[in-house]
Design an enzyme around this catalytic site. Sequence first.
Site, mmCIF file in Angstrom:
data_model
loop_
_atom_site.group_PDB
_atom_site.id
_atom_site.type_symbol
_atom_site.label_atom_id
_atom_site.label_comp_id
_atom_site.label_asym_id
_atom_site.label_seq_id
_atom_site.Cartn_x
_atom_site.Cartn_y
_atom_site.Cartn_z
ATOM 1 N N GLY A 154 0.816 -1.203 0.000
ATOM 2 C CA GLY A 154 0.000 0.000 0.000
ATOM 3 C C GLY A 154 0.850 1.252 0.000
ATOM 4 O O GLY A 154 0.324 2.363 0.060
ATOM 5 N N ASP A 155 2.182 1.071 -0.070
ATOM 6 C CA ASP A 155 3.143 2.183 -0.132
ATOM 7 C C ASP A 155 3.122 3.052 1.116
ATOM 8 O O ASP A 155 3.470 4.223 1.061
ATOM 9 C CB ASP A 155 2.889 3.056 -1.373
ATOM 10 C CG ASP A 155 3.075 2.278 -2.663
ATOM 11 O OD1 ASP A 155 3.958 1.401 -2.686
ATOM 12 O OD2 ASP A 155 2.343 2.537 -3.635
ATOM 13 N N HIS A 156 2.728 2.484 2.242
ATOM 14 C CA HIS A 156 2.761 3.220 3.506
ATOM 15 C C HIS A 156 3.989 2.763 4.300
ATOM 16 O O HIS A 156 3.880 2.167 5.367
ATOM 17 C CB HIS A 156 1.478 2.977 4.307
ATOM 18 C CG HIS A 156 0.255 3.541 3.648
ATOM 19 N ND1 HIS A 156 -1.012 3.343 4.140
ATOM 20 C CD2 HIS A 156 0.106 4.299 2.546
ATOM 21 C CE1 HIS A 156 -1.894 3.952 3.364
ATOM 22 N NE2 HIS A 156 -1.226 4.534 2.388
ATOM 23 N N PHE A 157 5.157 3.057 3.769
ATOM 24 C CA PHE A 157 6.393 2.583 4.393
ATOM 25 C C PHE A 157 6.697 3.395 5.648
ATOM 26 O O PHE A 157 6.594 4.622 5.654
ATOM 27 C CB PHE A 157 7.552 2.690 3.398
ATOM 28 C CG PHE A 157 7.312 1.930 2.129
ATOM 29 C CD1 PHE A 157 7.194 0.555 2.152
ATOM 30 C CD2 PHE A 157 7.180 2.589 0.919
ATOM 31 C CE1 PHE A 157 6.965 -0.163 0.989
ATOM 32 C CE2 PHE A 157 6.950 1.884 -0.253
ATOM 33 C CZ PHE A 157 6.837 0.505 -0.219
#
Length: 254
Positions: A154-157
């Site tokens: 989800g690209d929520h690194f």
Amino acid sequence: MPPGSIINQAAWDLFNYNRTGILASSSSRTNVFIRTKFQPVNDSRPDIQVIIGTPNGTSLWTLAYLLQPNSRGRVILASRDPTDAPIVQMNYFSDPASHDVNTLMEGIRRVNQIFSTAPMHNSGFHSFSNLSDDIEFKNYLYGNKSSTANSNSGDHFTGTCKMGIDSMAVVDPRLRVRGIVGLRVIDASIMPFITSGNTQAPVYMIGEKGAQMILDDNNSTGTSAASSLHRSYNFSIVIIFYLVFYISTLIKQH
């Protein structure tokens, strides 16, 4: 436009007139947070987020996100050259106990339950009939041995420069990089643990808090410097006063 679509000429007219209506909203119209049986008993946070969207008003797309993964990635320096891009290892689904895979499977089962209800069927939507057991699900998830084609981030690194006071912490509680003067990190990388949901709002908070910390520290430094200058100024006045008094006494004696 598809027959029966809610994105019709009236929707376009409403959006063009005052920027409201279906076209002014996100396609991700519904979020469902689920706490599965794999979440520890003493942890009340949800561990699955389901996003249901309507791209054209007549169909739905669904995403199930793992919110509390046990797998951990790594960011490694490629060389001593600061211009070289770092090596990023995601390590998805790498936890030995398969907690992440099992939790995500449970999330998909919950999605199937939603799409198996009578209102969904009556609206023409159906569940994933080809994901009826764990083996089918894992084949879908992993795709093949060399890729996870049907799963992504989800690209929520977060968490690559975690905040804390332990030996693994990169920044202290005031977001200052340990061992380097004048350098702070103020973004999602300082989170010791990922939040149970989208990270955008927490990052806004981190930015606001970090900015206030910088202002507070600068004001504190400025106040300390001003206070030191004031004390020095007062001390100088005292010395001058005694010098004047001493000289006046000498003059009177002569």
